[in-house]
Every structure is written in structure tokens, then in C-alpha cells.
Design an enzyme around this catalytic site. Structure first.
Site, PDB file in Angstrom:
ATOM      1  N   ASP A 114       3.473   4.721  -1.426  1.00 37.80           N
ATOM      2  CA  ASP A 114       3.453   5.908  -2.279  1.00 37.80           C
ATOM      3  C   ASP A 114       2.068   6.552  -2.261  1.00 37.80           C
ATOM      4  OD1 ASP A 114       4.630   7.599  -4.543  1.00 37.80           O
ATOM      5  OD2 ASP A 114       2.916   6.690  -5.546  1.00 37.80           O
ATOM      6  N   GLU A 122       8.832   4.838   1.654  1.00 39.64           N
ATOM      7  CA  GLU A 122       7.460   4.548   1.236  1.00 39.64           C
ATOM      8  C   GLU A 122       7.021   3.173   1.736  1.00 39.64           C
ATOM      9  OE1 GLU A 122       7.226   7.234  -2.855  1.00 39.64           O
ATOM     10  OE2 GLU A 122       7.774   5.111  -2.998  1.00 39.64           O
TER      11      GLU A 122
END
Length: 247
Positions: free
Chosen positions: A64, A136
């Protein structure tokens, strides 16, 4: 062995062939396939293995941040006419669950996920949150395996296209958190504070409950299948109460 691979899922010859197929289809390479395999491992799978296998949540956390940095850098260097507020709105859309899950489906992530039998029976391999989280995790795996430049090349293989879609109004996403933050900063010079009230349910099917604090006022709690969606829901509740959104 690297600590984050201590409990990576075992790699069978069949699984190695599957992962190699994914890599070939997407023009990627890995020095250590265990990292990629871990990136594809959902909590529901590790739970069914009685935690003998780890899951991709730690990779998701790292990915992320890597994704956010690369996307911000791309926007900063590519669009000199935009200001900070516009950057924030674009970034929120292109790294959102909606956007990442769309990209994940496009590159075949759903075909390689390791998820529990119960989650799979409920269509878990097509759930947007699971797909976005896996994207991610893959970014983090590339970063750990080969460094920032390799992760950047992967991210830039899809982020410019998602930005273009946004600018052409082909994808949209209501970012209540950014809207609330901009409102609060302009009027009070502060930012909202999100508080996780509770986290219930099994690891593969959790419900998060979040409140948002605007000074002395508290709005919520609002629920979501992950922390991000719960925060968005809480921000929307605050905006409705303020009168900036319709209920």
C-alpha cells in the site's frame, strides 16, 4: 531464510508451474517464487491450514505504501498543471479498491489466489477487497524480491492507464475521506481522526467498525468489510451530518 518467508505456503511443482504461467503472461520475473506465492495467500487459506501457512496481510501493508509513493511520484512528474487537492483526488481513485480490483481481474490475479474452501464457495476469488489487497501484496513482493525500480515498472504498467480513465470520466469513486479532510482543513486547519471501535468475525470475513472525530464531535460508528471501507463510510456519515452529502 528471510523472516517474512518463514511460514510461506509450500511450493509444489504444480504450484510453481501455475505461478510461472502468471509471470509469463504479465512479463514478470521473480528470484524467489515463495514471495509471490505468499502474496497470493488469503487469510482464509492460512486459517484452514491451522496457521501453518502465513497470509499476505503484512505484504499488503507494505505494498500500500509502495503503491502510494510511486503513484504520487508519477502524478507529480507528469501533471504540472495540477495542485495538491487534485493530486489527492486522482490518487484516491486510481489506488482505490475499485481500481485495483479492476486491474487485478485484467491480469488474471483471480485465477491464482490461495483462498479457503468456504471463501471460494462464496466467490471470494472475485471479491474486490481480496483482489485489491492481493495487488498491493504483489507490489510489495516485487519490491522485496528485486527492489524499488522493479516495483515501479510494475505499478507504472497500469497506473497511467487508470489515471487516463479517470481524466476521461471512465472511472469514478466517491472519496468521502478526502472530501471531509479538505472541508475541515479549510475551515479549522485540522484533519479528521478515525478510531477503530471494533473488529469482529473470523479472519476471512471480518467487520470493522470505525468512528470519525471532528474536534469534539464524533460521527459513527460505521461498518465495512475492511478498515478502509469503514473509514469511508464514517466520513460519509460526517458529511451527511454537516450537510455536504445527501443521506
Amino acid at each position: 531464510m528471510l523472516s517474512y518467508l518463514a511460514k510461506a505456503p509450500l511450493l509444489s511443482e504444480k504450484r510453481e508451474r501455475e505461478l510461472s504461467s502468471f509471470l509469463e503472461a504479465n512479463g514478470l520475473k521473480f528470484n524467489d517464487l515463495r514471495l509471490l506465492n505468499l502474496a497470493f495467500t488469503h487469510t482464509s487459506y492460512s486459517n484452514e491450514c491451522r496457521n501453518a501457512s502465513d497470509n499476505n496481510e503484512r505484504l499488503e501493508f507494505l505494498g500500500d505504501s509502495v503503491l502510494g509513493m510511486i503513484t504520487a511520484e508519477y502524478l507529480f512528474s507528469s501533471f504540472t498543471r495540477f495542485h495538491e487537492g487534485e493530486f489527492s483526488k486522482i490518487k484516491a481513485v486510481v489506488v482505490s479498491e475499485e481500481s485495483l480490483s479492476e486491474v487485478a481481474l485484467g491480469i488474471g490475479v483471480s485465477d491464482y489466489l490461495l483462498i479457503g474452501r468456504g471463501e471460494r464457495s462464496q466467490g471470494g476469488n472475485l471479491k474486490k477487497a481480496i483482489l485489491a489487497d492481493c495487488m498491493e501484496a504483489i507490489i510489495a513482493a516485487l519490491y522485496l524480491d528485486q527492489g524499488l525500480e522493479t516495483a515501479r515498472r510494475f505499478v507504472l504498467s497500469f497506473i497511467p492507464g487508470q489515471v487516463e480513465k479517470f481524466l476521461e470520466n471512465k472511472i469514478s469513486y466517491k472519496d468521502y475521506k478526502t472530501e471531509l479532510q479538505e472541508y475541515l482543513q479549510k475551515r479549522r486547519g485540522k484533519v479528521p481522526k478515525y478510531v477503530l471501535v471494533s473488529q469482529t468475525g473470523p479472519d476471512h470475513d471480518q467487520t470493522f467498525s470505525v468512528t470519525v472525530e471532528l474536534g469534539t464531535k464524533v460521527y459513527g460508528p460505521a461498518e465495512g468489510r475492511n478498515k478502509k471501507s469503514a473509514e469511508q463510510a464514517a466520513a460519509r456519515m460526517a458529511l451527511i451530518a454537516i450537510g455536504l452529502e445527501k443521506g
